[in-house]
Design an enzyme around this catalytic site. Sequence first.
Site, mmCIF file in Angstrom:
data_model
loop_
_atom_site.group_PDB
_atom_site.id
_atom_site.type_symbol
_atom_site.label_atom_id
_atom_site.label_comp_id
_atom_site.label_asym_id
_atom_site.label_seq_id
_atom_site.Cartn_x
_atom_site.Cartn_y
_atom_site.Cartn_z
ATOM 1 N N ASP A 62 0.606 -1.360 -0.110
ATOM 2 C CA ASP A 62 -0.447 0.213 -0.013
ATOM 3 C C ASP A 62 0.487 1.426 -0.118
ATOM 4 O OD1 ASP A 62 0.667 -0.826 2.537
ATOM 5 O OD2 ASP A 62 -1.061 -0.822 3.382
ATOM 6 N N GLU A 118 -5.934 3.608 3.710
ATOM 7 C CA GLU A 118 -6.151 3.942 4.738
ATOM 8 C C GLU A 118 -7.841 4.589 4.122
ATOM 9 O OE1 GLU A 118 -5.141 3.725 7.117
ATOM 10 O OE2 GLU A 118 -3.021 3.372 7.095
#
Length: 374
Positions: free
Chosen positions: A69, A128
């Site tokens: 990520d 997120e």
Amino acid sequence: MEKERLIAIRRDLHRIPEIGFQEYKTQQYLLNLLNQYPEERIEIETWRTGIFVKVNGTAPEKMLAYRADIDALSIEEQTGLPFASEHPGFMHACGHDMHMTIALGIIDHFVHHPVKHDLLFLFQPAEEGPGGAEPMLESDVLKKWTPDLITALHIAPELPVGTISTKSGLLFANTSELVIDLEGKGGHAAYPHTADDMVVAASTLVTQLQTVISRNTDPLDSAVITVGTITGGTAQNIIAEHAHLEGTIRTLSEESMRMVKKRIEELVKGIEIGFRCKGKVTYPSVYHQVYNTSGLTEEFMQFVSDHQLADVRTAKEAMTGEDFGYMLKKYPGFMFWLGADSSHGLHHAKLNPDEDAMETAVNVMVGYFSKYAN
């Protein structure tokens, strides 16, 4: 890739944190590095602010994947480090700068030391929020480059460097954002009988929500409802006509998630009746549980232990949310914790993970892919 190079890259990335689907500088930085490799060794595709990288095998029959990520958080960094965030209000406070660097280290090794099968690396935006994994899975790229196995890691500040931790089955919880809006009749503070106070309504609702955990959830199961913010009212002498609540729901089963949401909606209906108001419940972002594939996970743990690549520990289930769960829903694979030894935890403005952890991770994944991609 030398340790010093890994550290330099990580610090470059740490300086330029960007939130979900706004990772433009991050994407360009990664592309600048990736484009230095020979075209015959790697193929690159972009997707929004993310990147797919295929490292070509010598005689491929399958494809092993690794996801990193790339987004940061809306946090004002307080580390005081010389390479601290140059973007006010944003910080890599969850270790994604290290996740990206580890992926680059693995790519670098296999560009120069080819294996039989193809390796696919996914640099995924918006973990997120609002969630990049699920839409990334719908990319046309994954129709031509389809993984047979997918892996990922996450730094663990509470574990020492040189340690990894994981388990078969459920690793991370189902998570859902929760937003509740209450709308009633405002008025003068001197005449409460002429208004419907949404601050009182919201306060009542917050306490009622906890009964979903204490009285509706099986004591042998686990669930959490957290209301993180409440806003309402405009002045000390005005009864609020609106209240806005934001929070999260976390459960260890999909069945519990359905039950919790049903009870929340029922309680909001009760508030509507009791306080003569209108309520609205929404779930802006929902993440599927991270469920590691049995067999593959134990095999990975045994391999790392046998080859002394790291100290292997068995993890406990965590209420952490991770949209990598959507990838494991589609492809077999696993995720693991990487010890990073920081006195401050994830999402903390002073998080400062030990950079030596990156070398451990690269060695673990290079060793694993060298065996299982040949």
